[in-house]
Design a protein around this motif. Structure first.
Motif, PDB file in Angstrom:
ATOM      1  N   ARG A 229     -96.774 -97.201  45.844  1.00 13.68           N
ATOM      2  CA  ARG A 229     -96.490 -98.529  46.432  1.00 13.68           C
ATOM      3  C   ARG A 229     -97.780 -99.311  46.673  1.00 13.68           C
ATOM      4  N   GLY A 230     -98.903 -98.711  46.298  1.00 14.00           N
ATOM      5  CA  GLY A 230    -100.168 -99.442  46.346  1.00 14.00           C
ATOM      6  C   GLY A 230    -101.020 -99.208  47.571  1.00 14.00           C
ATOM      7  N   THR A 231    -100.715 -98.149  48.352  1.00 14.47           N
ATOM      8  CA  THR A 231    -101.538 -97.877  49.524  1.00 14.47           C
ATOM      9  C   THR A 231    -102.431 -96.658  49.286  1.00 14.47           C
ATOM     10  N   ALA A 232    -103.485 -96.583  50.079  1.00 16.46           N
ATOM     11  CA  ALA A 232    -104.244 -95.338  50.190  1.00 16.46           C
ATOM     12  C   ALA A 232    -103.565 -94.556  51.319  1.00 16.46           C
ATOM     13  N   LEU A 233    -103.882 -93.278  51.443  1.00 19.72           N
ATOM     14  CA  LEU A 233    -103.217 -92.487  52.487  1.00 19.72           C
ATOM     15  C   LEU A 233    -104.108 -91.354  52.928  1.00 19.72           C
ATOM     16  N   LEU A 234    -103.750 -90.786  54.077  1.00 18.98           N
ATOM     17  CA  LEU A 234    -104.432 -89.603  54.582  1.00 18.98           C
ATOM     18  C   LEU A 234    -103.420 -88.505  54.818  1.00 18.98           C
ATOM     19  N   THR A 235    -103.807 -87.291  54.484  1.00 15.99           N
ATOM     20  CA  THR A 235    -102.998 -86.134  54.803  1.00 15.99           C
ATOM     21  C   THR A 235    -103.930 -85.092  55.401  1.00 15.99           C
ATOM     22  N   THR A 236    -103.421 -84.316  56.338  1.00 11.38           N
ATOM     23  CA  THR A 236    -104.242 -83.344  57.053  1.00 11.38           C
ATOM     24  C   THR A 236    -103.547 -81.998  57.091  1.00 11.38           C
ATOM     25  N   SER A 237    -104.296 -80.940  56.890  1.00 12.33           N
ATOM     26  CA  SER A 237    -103.756 -79.590  57.049  1.00 12.33           C
ATOM     27  C   SER A 237    -104.915 -78.637  57.277  1.00 12.33           C
ATOM     28  N   LYS A 238    -104.646 -77.530  57.957  1.00 15.98           N
ATOM     29  CA  LYS A 238    -105.671 -76.488  58.145  1.00 15.98           C
ATOM     30  C   LYS A 238    -105.492 -75.363  57.126  1.00 15.98           C
ATOM     31  N   THR A 239    -104.358 -75.389  56.410  1.00 16.31           N
ATOM     32  CA  THR A 239    -104.014 -74.289  55.505  1.00 16.31           C
ATOM     33  C   THR A 239    -104.474 -74.586  54.083  1.00 16.31           C
ATOM     34  N   PRO A 240    -105.385 -73.782  53.527  1.00 18.63           N
ATOM     35  CA  PRO A 240    -105.904 -74.066  52.175  1.00 18.63           C
ATOM     36  C   PRO A 240    -104.814 -74.230  51.116  1.00 18.63           C
ATOM     37  N   SER A 241    -103.756 -73.404  51.158  1.00 22.01           N
ATOM     38  CA  SER A 241    -102.705 -73.523  50.138  1.00 22.01           C
ATOM     39  C   SER A 241    -101.971 -74.862  50.253  1.00 22.01           C
ATOM     40  N   ARG A 242    -101.776 -75.328  51.498  1.00 20.23           N
ATOM     41  CA  ARG A 242    -101.100 -76.616  51.685  1.00 20.23           C
ATOM     42  C   ARG A 242    -102.013 -77.777  51.316  1.00 20.23           C
ATOM     43  N   ILE A 243    -103.294 -77.626  51.604  1.00 24.07           N
ATOM     44  CA  ILE A 243    -104.261 -78.657  51.214  1.00 24.07           C
ATOM     45  C   ILE A 243    -104.226 -78.833  49.691  1.00 24.07           C
ATOM     46  N   LYS A 244    -104.218 -77.708  48.990  1.00 21.40           N
ATOM     47  CA  LYS A 244    -104.165 -77.737  47.523  1.00 21.40           C
ATOM     48  C   LYS A 244    -102.858 -78.379  47.045  1.00 21.40           C
ATOM     49  N   GLU A 245    -101.741 -77.979  47.674  1.00 21.82           N
ATOM     50  CA  GLU A 245    -100.417 -78.531  47.331  1.00 21.82           C
ATOM     51  C   GLU A 245    -100.394 -80.048  47.525  1.00 21.82           C
ATOM     52  N   ASN A 246    -101.011 -80.508  48.627  1.00 17.08           N
ATOM     53  CA  ASN A 246    -101.012 -81.942  48.929  1.00 17.08           C
ATOM     54  C   ASN A 246    -101.848 -82.754  47.947  1.00 17.08           C
ATOM     55  N   PHE A 247    -102.731 -82.085  47.216  1.00 14.71           N
ATOM     56  CA  PHE A 247    -103.496 -82.798  46.194  1.00 14.71           C
ATOM     57  C   PHE A 247    -102.743 -82.837  44.864  1.00 14.71           C
ATOM     58  N   GLU A 248    -101.800 -81.924  44.688  1.00 14.29           N
ATOM     59  CA  GLU A 248    -101.084 -81.802  43.404  1.00 14.29           C
ATOM     60  C   GLU A 248     -99.910 -82.788  43.309  1.00 14.29           C
TER      61      GLU A 248
END
Length: 315
Positions: free
Chosen positions: A256-275
């Motif tokens: 929709r044209g926005t930048a965003l932030l996501t936060t996690s302490k869990t490496p597997s979830r951090i990786k998932e959130n980039f995929e």
């Protein structure tokens, strides 16, 4: 499964500063300092190239240490990472802005930041206390300074070259208009809570029309009730496109044209959130038109007191 596309590498042009901001950003609002360091390093290694920090989070030092570790290992260069941090409410007086900025730079171990934001439009009593309160527990505000006064001090930081772009956070559309119209340097980024329960369409339209990037925090609803990740529209789309609900929400925000932030302490979830990968247009339409709930999870826009940061010693 369909091969992943390049949505995760989307960059959005800025009206001033460092050229473009990576749409997919990692937020460092993590209460535990050691977890901050580990998570920040994991985020950079997973592919995130935008880090969002803040004086108020009290962990800029650990964010800086994580970055330096990755840079020194030769995994990436400083120029490849877009770093933002924020001025807190007790430092809104113009004479306090530069010392606060320099303190952040020192903790982050950087010569410059790509983006410096006014964390909220509320000025608190100046001093070392981040959360000044009176005897009744009410916040002590500073009536002697305006948002425009603080903005002009930020413009001075851009002139000095140690801060590439400046922006606003936790603001209303009226406040964005005020600064955009009066400012010598226009806001490059407006950082606000936004997700399908709080799409901020009016603010997004204004930003689009004026070359401002809208950056969404709490893009996944911040685990608050009602849980956005469990919304039936989101879960149905996730099942259909073989992605997680989080990946669906993050893709929606980028498309929709926005930048965003996501936060996690869990490496597997951090990786998932980039995929993340591109959603079909019918899925975008379902989210835009099918979700009717309107909920704001963070009341910071009303008081200047952050809703996701626990009050602790010194604030």
């Amino acid at each position: 499964m369909v091969e992943s596309d390049n949505l995760r590498y989307t960059r959005i042009a800025l009206n001033n500063g460092s050229g473009a901001i990576p749409a997919l950003g990692f937020g460092t609002l993590i209460p535990d300092p050691m977890a901050t360091r580990t998570a920040t390093k994991a985020a950079l290694e997973a592919g995130f190239r935008q880090l969002d920090a803040a004086e108020r989070y009290r962990n800029e030092k650990e964010v800086g240490e994580a970055m330096q570790e990755v840079f020194k290992a030769g995994k990436m260069k400083r120029e490849e990472v877009f770093v933002a941090t924020k001025l807190w409410n007790n430092n809104h007086r113009p004479e306090r802005v530069k010392p606060a900025f320099e303190a952040s730079l020192k903790k982050l171990q950087l010569d410059y930041v790509d983006l410096y934001l006014i964390h909220t439009p509320f000025a608190f009593q100046p001093g070392d206390e981040q959360d000044p309160r009176d005897a009744n527990g009410n916040v002590i505000y500073d009536k002697g300074v305006t948002l425009l006064d603080t903005w002009r001090a930020l413009e001075g930081l851009v002139d000095e070259g140690r801060c590439k772009a400046i922006g606003l956070s936790d603001v209303s559309l009226a406040q964005v208009k005020e600064i955009f119209e009066a400012g010598r340097i226009k806001p490059a980024v407006v950082h606000v809570e936004s997700h399908p329960y709080l799409p901020q369409w009016d603010l997004l339209d204004y930003c689009r029309n004026n070359g401002i990037v809208l950056q969404a925090f709490a893009a996944l609803g911040h685990s608050s009730e009602p849980k956005l990740l469990e919304d039936p529209v989101i879960t149905a789309i996730a099942k259909r496109v073989n992605k997680t609900p989080a990946q669906v929400l993050l893709a929606w925000a980028i498309q929709r044209g926005t930048a965003l932030l996501t936060t996690s302490k869990t490496p597997s979830r951090i990786k998932e959130n980039f995929e993340v990968s591109t959603l079909p247009q019918d899925a975008m339409r379902e989210i835009n038109e099918g979700i009717k709930s309107r909920i704001r999870f963070n009341a910071v826009v009303d008081t200047g007191v952050p809703g996701f940061i626990p009050r602790g010693k010194g604030g």
